[in-house]
Design a protein around this motif. Structure first.
Motif, PDB file in Angstrom:
ATOM      1  N   GLN A 115      74.464  36.522  66.688  1.00 57.06           N
ATOM      2  CA  GLN A 115      73.751  35.468  67.409  1.00 57.06           C
ATOM      3  C   GLN A 115      72.982  34.581  66.440  1.00 57.06           C
ATOM      4  OE1 GLN A 115      74.079  34.876  70.876  1.00 57.06           O
ATOM      5  NE2 GLN A 115      73.324  32.936  70.048  1.00 57.06           N
ATOM      6  N   ILE A 116      72.348  35.182  65.432  1.00 55.88           N
ATOM      7  CA  ILE A 116      71.636  34.402  64.420  1.00 55.88           C
ATOM      8  C   ILE A 116      72.604  33.437  63.731  1.00 55.88           C
ATOM      9  CG2 ILE A 116      70.554  34.536  62.123  1.00 55.88           C
ATOM     10  CD1 ILE A 116      69.092  37.080  63.154  1.00 55.88           C
ATOM     11  N   LYS A 117      73.759  33.938  63.308  1.00 60.51           N
ATOM     12  CA  LYS A 117      74.727  33.092  62.606  1.00 60.51           C
ATOM     13  C   LYS A 117      75.228  31.976  63.522  1.00 60.51           C
ATOM     14  CE  LYS A 117      76.882  36.808  61.042  1.00 60.51           C
ATOM     15  NZ  LYS A 117      77.846  37.699  60.342  1.00 60.51           N
ATOM     16  N   SER A 118      75.473  32.290  64.786  1.00 58.03           N
ATOM     17  CA  SER A 118      75.898  31.259  65.729  1.00 58.03           C
ATOM     18  C   SER A 118      74.808  30.209  65.904  1.00 58.03           C
ATOM     19  CB  SER A 118      76.238  31.900  67.082  1.00 58.03           C
ATOM     20  OG  SER A 118      76.584  30.914  68.024  1.00 58.03           O
ATOM     21  N   ASP A 119      73.571  30.665  66.029  1.00 53.72           N
ATOM     22  CA  ASP A 119      72.450  29.735  66.213  1.00 53.72           C
ATOM     23  C   ASP A 119      72.231  28.863  64.977  1.00 53.72           C
ATOM     24  OD1 ASP A 119      72.039  30.758  68.758  1.00 53.72           O
ATOM     25  OD2 ASP A 119      70.351  32.027  68.167  1.00 53.72           O
ATOM     26  N   VAL A 120      72.284  29.458  63.800  1.00 56.82           N
ATOM     27  CA  VAL A 120      72.095  28.690  62.572  1.00 56.82           C
ATOM     28  C   VAL A 120      73.230  27.680  62.409  1.00 56.82           C
ATOM     29  CG1 VAL A 120      72.058  28.800  60.040  1.00 56.82           C
ATOM     30  CG2 VAL A 120      70.718  30.435  61.377  1.00 56.82           C
ATOM     31  N   TYR A 126      85.947  18.138  53.450  1.00 53.42           N
ATOM     32  CA  TYR A 126      87.106  17.980  54.336  1.00 53.42           C
ATOM     33  C   TYR A 126      86.634  17.428  55.680  1.00 53.42           C
ATOM     34  CZ  TYR A 126      88.995  21.143  50.857  1.00 53.42           C
ATOM     35  OH  TYR A 126      89.371  21.724  49.680  1.00 53.42           O
ATOM     36  N   GLY A 127      86.061  16.254  55.675  1.00 50.47           N
ATOM     37  CA  GLY A 127      85.467  15.666  56.865  1.00 50.47           C
ATOM     38  C   GLY A 127      86.390  15.579  58.066  1.00 50.47           C
ATOM     39  N   LYS A 128      87.672  15.475  57.819  1.00 50.75           N
ATOM     40  CA  LYS A 128      88.614  15.346  58.924  1.00 50.75           C
ATOM     41  C   LYS A 128      88.887  16.673  59.621  1.00 50.75           C
ATOM     42  CE  LYS A 128      90.839  11.344  56.937  1.00 50.75           C
ATOM     43  NZ  LYS A 128      92.050  10.743  56.407  1.00 50.75           N
ATOM     44  N   ALA A 129      88.585  17.766  58.970  1.00 54.74           N
ATOM     45  CA  ALA A 129      88.807  19.083  59.569  1.00 54.74           C
ATOM     46  C   ALA A 129      87.712  19.349  60.592  1.00 54.74           C
ATOM     47  CB  ALA A 129      88.810  20.164  58.496  1.00 54.74           C
ATOM     48  N   GLU A 130      88.108  19.516  61.828  1.00 51.95           N
ATOM     49  CA  GLU A 130      87.133  19.781  62.882  1.00 51.95           C
ATOM     50  C   GLU A 130      86.977  21.285  63.062  1.00 51.95           C
ATOM     51  OE1 GLU A 130      86.525  18.915  67.576  1.00 51.95           O
ATOM     52  OE2 GLU A 130      87.386  17.329  66.342  1.00 51.95           O
ATOM     53  N   ILE A 131      85.816  21.782  62.737  1.00 50.67           N
ATOM     54  CA  ILE A 131      85.535  23.209  62.868  1.00 50.67           C
ATOM     55  C   ILE A 131      84.859  23.417  64.208  1.00 50.67           C
ATOM     56  CG2 ILE A 131      84.319  25.174  61.879  1.00 50.67           C
ATOM     57  CD1 ILE A 131      84.535  23.672  59.151  1.00 50.67           C
ATOM     58  N   THR A 132      85.496  24.215  65.057  1.00 50.48           N
ATOM     59  CA  THR A 132      84.976  24.396  66.411  1.00 50.48           C
ATOM     60  C   THR A 132      84.394  25.775  66.662  1.00 50.48           C
ATOM     61  OG1 THR A 132      87.166  25.039  67.202  1.00 50.48           O
ATOM     62  CG2 THR A 132      86.567  22.693  67.365  1.00 50.48           C
ATOM     63  N   GLU A 133      84.683  26.731  65.773  1.00 49.49           N
ATOM     64  CA  GLU A 133      84.145  28.078  65.916  1.00 49.49           C
ATOM     65  C   GLU A 133      84.304  28.818  64.592  1.00 49.49           C
ATOM     66  OE1 GLU A 133      86.413  29.776  69.133  1.00 49.49           O
ATOM     67  OE2 GLU A 133      88.135  30.192  67.859  1.00 49.49           O
ATOM     68  N   VAL A 134      83.582  29.901  64.479  1.00 52.13           N
ATOM     69  CA  VAL A 134      83.672  30.765  63.304  1.00 52.13           C
ATOM     70  C   VAL A 134      84.293  32.078  63.759  1.00 52.13           C
ATOM     71  CG1 VAL A 134      82.362  32.001  61.540  1.00 52.13           C
ATOM     72  CG2 VAL A 134      81.639  29.716  62.252  1.00 52.13           C
ATOM     73  N   ILE A 135      85.285  32.546  63.027  1.00 50.63           N
ATOM     74  CA  ILE A 135      85.925  33.820  63.320  1.00 50.63           C
ATOM     75  C   ILE A 135      85.360  34.854  62.356  1.00 50.63           C
ATOM     76  CG2 ILE A 135      88.108  35.086  63.456  1.00 50.63           C
ATOM     77  CD1 ILE A 135      87.953  32.772  65.445  1.00 50.63           C
ATOM     78  N   ALA A 136      84.873  35.958  62.891  1.00 52.41           N
ATOM     79  CA  ALA A 136      84.237  36.989  62.067  1.00 52.41           C
ATOM     80  C   ALA A 136      84.988  38.314  62.191  1.00 52.41           C
ATOM     81  CB  ALA A 136      82.797  37.181  62.521  1.00 52.41           C
ATOM     82  N   TYR A 137      85.056  39.012  61.067  1.00 51.62           N
ATOM     83  CA  TYR A 137      85.678  40.337  61.058  1.00 51.62           C
ATOM     84  C   TYR A 137      85.011  41.177  59.993  1.00 51.62           C
ATOM     85  CZ  TYR A 137      88.254  38.420  57.112  1.00 51.62           C
ATOM     86  OH  TYR A 137      88.586  37.843  55.915  1.00 51.62           O
ATOM     87  N   GLY A 138      85.302  42.452  59.983  1.00 49.86           N
ATOM     88  CA  GLY A 138      84.694  43.353  59.008  1.00 49.86           C
ATOM     89  C   GLY A 138      83.431  43.985  59.552  1.00 49.86           C
TER      90      GLY A 138
END
Length: 175
Positions: free
Chosen positions: A98-103, A76-88
């Motif tokens: 921080q590791i996941k953000s850095d990776v 889905y190249g047109k989808a711009e992912i700007t952040e990851v939302i985490a829960y649980g």
């Protein structure tokens, strides 16, 4: 608890757990689905301690998430992912976030509650019976970010080398 202690010790290590890489698929891989994958630690030596193994597990899961992110952006190249939302449960570890953000090279935003599925179901049900006229507005009322982790560019660059090694280990460990 023990995870807080392990987080503190593992946080003292640099990205890559001093060359220790974990492929965390002990009972197969879910995405893409392959039940024959088996886990492995690659590169361990006498100098690696408990915190190295712990950090390598956290990093291995993050590497796998990065590969999923790559597949998503390729598909889905047109989808711009700007952040990851985490829960649980995962967002409870500042080190892992921080590791996941850095990776990923993306901000990692944790939601301030653990019952997201129940809240989502409640909002959908409330919308269905007319209690809420706007599900997005209702969601913003009940769910708010609690923490935001920004990627460290130097760590992201270092992790790219480990992601490449991880990709190779996956290819070699597929039966």
């Amino acid at each position: 608890g023990i995870y807080k202690i392990l987080d503190e010790k593992a946080a003292q290590l640099s990205p890559g757990a001093e060359g220790l890489i974990c492929v965390p698929h002990l009972g197969g891989r879910a995405c893409p689905n392959n039940t024959t994958y088996r886990g492995v630690w690659h590169g361990f030596t006498w100098s690696h301690k408990q915190e190295h193994f712990y950090r390598s597990i956290l990093e291995g899961i993050a590497y796998d998430q990065y590969l999923s992110y790559e597949a998503l952006t390729e598909t889905y190249g047109k989808a711009e992912i700007t952040e990851v939302i985490a829960y649980g449960g995962g967002p409870k570890s500042p080190l892992w976030n921080q590791i996941k953000s850095d990776v990923m090279g993306l901000p990692y935003v944790c939601l301030g509650r653990d019952d997201i599925s129940a809240v989502g179901n409640t909002i959908v049900a409330g919308y269905a019976i007319g209690l809420y006229d706007d599900m997005v507005k209702a969601a913003k009322q009940f769910v708010k970010p609690s923490e935001r982790y920004e990627p460290n560019p130097q760590a992201h660059e270092a992790y790219q080398r480990y992601v490449a090694i991880y990709r190779g280990l996956l290819a070699r460990s597929e039966p």
